[in-house]
Design a protein around this motif. Sequence first.
Motif, short mmCIF file in Angstrom:
data_model
loop_
_atom_site.label_atom_id
_atom_site.label_comp_id
_atom_site.label_asym_id
_atom_site.label_seq_id
_atom_site.Cartn_x
_atom_site.Cartn_y
_atom_site.Cartn_z
N GLY A 39 -16.01 -15.07 19.11
CA GLY A 39 -16.13 -14.05 18.07
C GLY A 39 -17.44 -14.14 17.32
O GLY A 39 -18.08 -13.13 17.01
N TYR A 40 -17.88 -15.35 17.04
CA TYR A 40 -19.16 -15.56 16.34
C TYR A 40 -20.32 -15.05 17.18
O TYR A 40 -21.19 -14.34 16.68
N ILE A 46 -23.87 -8.26 17.96
CA ILE A 46 -23.77 -6.96 17.28
C ILE A 46 -24.81 -6.86 16.17
O ILE A 46 -25.49 -5.83 16.04
N ALA A 47 -24.95 -7.93 15.38
CA ALA A 47 -25.94 -7.92 14.29
C ALA A 47 -27.35 -7.74 14.84
O ALA A 47 -28.15 -6.97 14.29
N ILE A 48 -27.66 -8.41 15.94
CA ILE A 48 -28.99 -8.27 16.56
C ILE A 48 -29.18 -6.85 17.08
O ILE A 48 -30.23 -6.24 16.92
N GLY A 49 -28.13 -6.30 17.72
CA GLY A 49 -28.20 -4.93 18.24
C GLY A 49 -28.41 -3.90 17.15
O GLY A 49 -29.22 -2.98 17.28
N VAL A 50 -27.67 -4.04 16.05
CA VAL A 50 -27.81 -3.10 14.93
C VAL A 50 -29.20 -3.21 14.32
O VAL A 50 -29.83 -2.20 13.99
N VAL A 62 -21.77 -9.64 7.62
CA VAL A 62 -20.99 -8.40 7.72
C VAL A 62 -20.41 -8.26 9.13
O VAL A 62 -19.33 -7.69 9.32
N TYR A 63 -21.08 -8.81 10.11
CA TYR A 63 -20.63 -8.74 11.50
C TYR A 63 -19.98 -10.05 11.95
O TYR A 63 -19.00 -10.03 12.71
N LEU A 64 -20.50 -11.19 11.51
CA LEU A 64 -20.00 -12.48 11.97
C LEU A 64 -18.57 -12.75 11.52
O LEU A 64 -17.73 -13.17 12.32
N VAL A 65 -18.30 -12.56 10.24
CA VAL A 65 -16.98 -12.91 9.69
C VAL A 65 -15.87 -12.06 10.31
O VAL A 65 -14.88 -12.61 10.79
N PRO A 66 -15.99 -10.72 10.34
CA PRO A 66 -14.90 -9.95 10.95
C PRO A 66 -14.69 -10.27 12.44
O PRO A 66 -13.54 -10.33 12.90
N CYS A 67 -15.77 -10.49 13.16
CA CYS A 67 -15.63 -10.81 14.59
C CYS A 67 -14.98 -12.18 14.79
O CYS A 67 -14.08 -12.32 15.63
N ALA A 68 -15.41 -13.18 14.03
CA ALA A 68 -14.83 -14.52 14.17
C ALA A 68 -13.37 -14.54 13.75
O ALA A 68 -12.51 -15.07 14.47
#
Length: 99
Positions: A39-40, A46-50, A62-68
């Motif tokens: 998830g991390y 995702i963060a890099i892509g955005v 914003v992306y790491l916590v929900p995914c993990a």
Amino acid sequence: DGVGDGDGGAGNGTPGTTKNMVVPRSMGGRAMFSSVMRGYVAGLLIAIGVNACTGTGQPALVYLVPCALGSLGYTASRRGEVERLMAFKDERSSFSEKL
């Protein structure tokens, strides 16, 4: 001999052996850890892509916590361990207890 049996033993007890790192079985062992790591990594990608698409910096959490946490929740639900996950208590003492 203590290797991989989850008791945290130091191998066969011979001098110079290294103590094994053991993930507690009470939290599903490696399945939960692996799930959070996947998830991390997904959140990081995702963060890099955005960031690449928008050209502006984004707070990675914003992306790491929900995914993990989403990955952890999904794994716990698939394994039927949601109640066990929610009931987990860290056995280490907290900083406030030491005061």
